[in-house]
Design a protein around this motif. Structure first.
Motif, PDB file in Angstrom:
ATOM      1  N   PRO A   1       0.840  -1.204   0.000  1.00 38.51           N
ATOM      2  CA  PRO A   1       0.000   0.000   0.000  1.00 38.51           C
ATOM      3  C   PRO A   1       0.876   1.255   0.000  1.00 38.51           C
ATOM      4  CG  PRO A   1      -0.712  -1.569   1.682  1.00 38.51           C
ATOM      5  CD  PRO A   1       0.628  -2.032   1.203  1.00 38.51           C
ATOM      6  N   ILE A   2       0.445   2.274  -0.740  1.00 37.02           N
ATOM      7  CA  ILE A   2       1.207   3.513  -0.872  1.00 37.02           C
ATOM      8  C   ILE A   2       0.261   4.706  -0.832  1.00 37.02           C
ATOM      9  CG2 ILE A   2       2.582   4.909  -2.491  1.00 37.02           C
ATOM     10  CD1 ILE A   2       3.947   2.379  -3.403  1.00 37.02           C
ATOM     11  N   ILE A   3       0.722   5.777  -0.197  1.00 40.77           N
ATOM     12  CA  ILE A   3       0.064   7.077  -0.283  1.00 40.77           C
ATOM     13  C   ILE A   3       1.034   8.017  -0.982  1.00 40.77           C
ATOM     14  CG2 ILE A   3      -0.900   9.045   0.972  1.00 40.77           C
ATOM     15  CD1 ILE A   3      -1.534   7.146   3.278  1.00 40.77           C
ATOM     16  N   SER A   4       0.587   8.671  -2.043  1.00 40.16           N
ATOM     17  CA  SER A   4       1.431   9.648  -2.728  1.00 40.16           C
ATOM     18  C   SER A   4       0.863  11.043  -2.527  1.00 40.16           C
ATOM     19  CB  SER A   4       1.537   9.331  -4.224  1.00 40.16           C
ATOM     20  OG  SER A   4       0.316   9.614  -4.894  1.00 40.16           O
ATOM     21  N   LEU A   5       1.767  12.021  -2.375  1.00 42.20           N
ATOM     22  CA  LEU A   5       1.393  13.438  -2.392  1.00 42.20           C
ATOM     23  C   LEU A   5       2.111  14.059  -3.573  1.00 42.20           C
ATOM     24  CD1 LEU A   5       1.073  12.635   0.797  1.00 42.20           C
ATOM     25  CD2 LEU A   5       0.844  15.114   1.051  1.00 42.20           C
TER      26      LEU A   5
ATOM     27  N   PRO B   1       1.884  -1.743 -13.818  1.00 46.26           N
ATOM     28  CA  PRO B   1       0.558  -2.153 -14.285  1.00 46.26           C
ATOM     29  C   PRO B   1      -0.534  -1.219 -13.750  1.00 46.26           C
ATOM     30  CG  PRO B   1       1.752  -3.986 -13.260  1.00 46.26           C
ATOM     31  CD  PRO B   1       2.511  -2.753 -12.950  1.00 46.26           C
ATOM     32  N   SER B   2      -1.651  -1.208 -14.455  1.00 49.97           N
ATOM     33  CA  SER B   2      -2.762  -0.362 -14.058  1.00 49.97           C
ATOM     34  C   SER B   2      -3.372  -0.862 -12.754  1.00 49.97           C
ATOM     35  CB  SER B   2      -3.826  -0.355 -15.158  1.00 49.97           C
ATOM     36  OG  SER B   2      -4.917   0.456 -14.776  1.00 49.97           O
ATOM     37  N   VAL B   3      -3.532   0.055 -11.780  1.00 53.89           N
ATOM     38  CA  VAL B   3      -4.169  -0.288 -10.512  1.00 53.89           C
ATOM     39  C   VAL B   3      -5.174   0.807 -10.173  1.00 53.89           C
ATOM     40  CG1 VAL B   3      -2.146  -1.539  -9.655  1.00 53.89           C
ATOM     41  CG2 VAL B   3      -2.430   0.891  -9.102  1.00 53.89           C
ATOM     42  N   PRO B   4      -6.212   0.505  -9.437  1.00 53.16           N
ATOM     43  CA  PRO B   4      -7.160   1.547  -9.032  1.00 53.16           C
ATOM     44  C   PRO B   4      -6.519   2.493  -8.018  1.00 53.16           C
ATOM     45  CG  PRO B   4      -7.732  -0.553  -8.024  1.00 53.16           C
ATOM     46  CD  PRO B   4      -6.631  -0.844  -8.991  1.00 53.16           C
ATOM     47  N   THR B   5      -6.844   3.776  -8.123  1.00 56.30           N
ATOM     48  CA  THR B   5      -6.378   4.773  -7.155  1.00 56.30           C
ATOM     49  C   THR B   5      -7.569   5.620  -6.717  1.00 56.30           C
ATOM     50  OG1 THR B   5      -5.901   6.614  -8.673  1.00 56.30           O
ATOM     51  CG2 THR B   5      -4.211   4.903  -8.469  1.00 56.30           C
ATOM     52  N   ARG B   6      -7.476   6.177  -5.544  1.00 58.60           N
ATOM     53  CA  ARG B   6      -8.493   7.127  -5.094  1.00 58.60           C
ATOM     54  C   ARG B   6      -7.822   8.210  -4.270  1.00 58.60           C
ATOM     55  NH1 ARG B   6     -10.374   6.830   0.134  1.00 58.60           N
ATOM     56  NH2 ARG B   6      -9.838   4.985   1.365  1.00 58.60           N
ATOM     57  N   THR B   7      -8.459   9.372  -4.198  1.00 60.04           N
ATOM     58  CA  THR B   7      -7.854  10.503  -3.503  1.00 60.04           C
ATOM     59  C   THR B   7      -8.693  10.925  -2.299  1.00 60.04           C
ATOM     60  OG1 THR B   7      -8.986  12.131  -4.899  1.00 60.04           O
ATOM     61  CG2 THR B   7      -6.814  11.360  -5.632  1.00 60.04           C
ATOM     62  N   TYR B   8      -8.021  11.605  -1.387  1.00 61.96           N
ATOM     63  CA  TYR B   8      -8.685  12.224  -0.243  1.00 61.96           C
ATOM     64  C   TYR B   8      -7.885  13.464   0.140  1.00 61.96           C
ATOM     65  CZ  TYR B   8      -5.029  10.267   2.789  1.00 61.96           C
ATOM     66  OH  TYR B   8      -3.815   9.957   3.372  1.00 61.96           O
TER      67      TYR B   8
ATOM     68  N   ILE C   1      -3.985  17.054  -1.575  1.00 59.42           N
ATOM     69  CA  ILE C   1      -4.591  15.891  -2.227  1.00 59.42           C
ATOM     70  C   ILE C   1      -3.666  14.699  -2.049  1.00 59.42           C
ATOM     71  CG2 ILE C   1      -5.386  14.902  -4.402  1.00 59.42           C
ATOM     72  CD1 ILE C   1      -5.963  17.748  -5.362  1.00 59.42           C
ATOM     73  N   CYS C   2      -4.161  13.668  -1.401  1.00 58.74           N
ATOM     74  CA  CYS C   2      -3.406  12.437  -1.187  1.00 58.74           C
ATOM     75  C   CYS C   2      -4.026  11.336  -2.048  1.00 58.74           C
ATOM     76  CB  CYS C   2      -3.443  12.016   0.272  1.00 58.74           C
ATOM     77  SG  CYS C   2      -2.830  13.279   1.418  1.00 58.74           S
ATOM     78  N   ARG C   3      -3.186  10.511  -2.640  1.00 63.92           N
ATOM     79  CA  ARG C   3      -3.659   9.446  -3.528  1.00 63.92           C
ATOM     80  C   ARG C   3      -3.272   8.087  -2.948  1.00 63.92           C
ATOM     81  NH1 ARG C   3      -5.542   9.445  -8.684  1.00 63.92           N
ATOM     82  NH2 ARG C   3      -5.156  11.710  -8.741  1.00 63.92           N
ATOM     83  N   ARG C   4      -4.258   7.210  -2.822  1.00 63.56           N
ATOM     84  CA  ARG C   4      -4.036   5.874  -2.267  1.00 63.56           C
ATOM     85  C   ARG C   4      -4.090   4.816  -3.365  1.00 63.56           C
ATOM     86  NH1 ARG C   4      -7.632   4.695   3.021  1.00 63.56           N
ATOM     87  NH2 ARG C   4      -6.291   2.862   2.911  1.00 63.56           N
TER      88      ARG C   4
END
Length: 289
Positions: free
Chosen positions: A18-22, A43-50, A57-60
């Protein structure tokens, strides 16, 4: 003015991590984005932001085991003006500061005000409060530290940077922030894109730059302890108390950095051309920490 910017990051994971990107452009500048790709992964993976508590904006997402790549490219409209200067800006007394600003007076992971308080008052206590004092702090840090990517160390604090007299842009920012806070001047850490626009091209590797914002006369002003000059084309990604609040990538497990590229330069005309890789520069893995 149009600014072309983006990044390409490749990592290798032993197992799914698991990764959180800023890395998303800050909400304050989203309205200026004229063209952009999605945040592409391979590879393509689902991401979502909060949004975090600082409004970033953080992306998980979860990086699979093996090689993994992230890519983003955009064109952003900018005023082309240099950072604002207001030499008449005054300090706000602590009792009059807005509640949400008080956190930027407190010590934090990399900005240990308790270690630097006496030094700060000794060096800057006699100066007139306001813009002049904040600028004097920036001048001091700019002269005190020597910049070099080889000096990068993820655990270096502001007090350690002051003693060692070396660092990268985050160390310059941390030291200036800590000294400002010790003088009761709210200061916060900023990272983002800063290209060689309006200045001679820097032969050093390009990366995401770090600077700070200081609260004077009811608003935040940009100061840059590393460069110590007013610059054109800053595009903020994230703000926080210090770098611990805004890591580019925070992984919940080990990973190895295989590639890190960033580009930011003035886009000529309105065409959406491929990234100008002549300005892409690779930086060391330490800069991700």
């Amino acid at each position: 003015m149009l600014i072309r910017l983006g990044y390409e990051i490749a990592i290798e994971c032993v197992y799914a991590t698991p990764i959180i990107s800023l890395l998303d452009i800050h909400p304050d500048r989203q309205r200026d984005v004229k063209r952009q790709t999605r945040v592409l992964t391979s590879p393509s993976v689902p991401t979502r932001t909060y949004r975090d508590r600082h409004g970033n904006i953080c992306r998980r997402f979860t990086a699979p085991a093996g090689a993994f790549r992230i890519l983003y490219d955009a064109t952003v409209e900018d005023s082309g003006e240099t950072d604002e200067v207001n030499t008449l800006a005054r300090e706000t007394p602590v009792p009059d500061l807005p509640d949400e600003v008080l956190v930027y007076l407190l010590g934090s992971r990399y900005c240990e005000t308790d270690h630097l308080g006496s030094l700060a008052w000794q060096l800057f206590g006699h100066l007139p409060p306001g813009w002049a004092r904040a600028q004097a702090i920036v001048d001091y840090v700019h002269s005190r530290l020597s910049f070099g990517y080889g000096y990068a160390r993820a655990t270096r604090t502001a007090a350690q940077a002051h003693e060692e007299r070396v660092g990268v842009c985050r160390d310059f920012a941390h030291l200036a922030i800590a000294l400002c806070r010790a003088m009761n001047i709210p200061a916060r850490y900023v990272n983002g894109y800063l290209g060689d626009i309006g200045v001679p091209a820097d032969p050093a590797p390009m990366d995401f730059s770090a600077w700070m914002e200081v609260f004077l006369d009811g608003k935040w002003y940009t100061f840059d302890p590393r460069h110590n000059c007013r610059r054109i084309g800053r595009v903020v990604i994230a703000r926080g108390r210090d770098a611990a609040d805004v890591p580019l990538l925070h992984s919940f497990g080990p990973h190895k950095l295989a590639l890190f590229k960033v580009w930011t330069y003035e886009q000529e005309g309105n065409r959406f051309n491929p990234p100008h890789h002549g300005l892409d520069r690779t930086i060391s893995a330490q800069m991700l920490a």
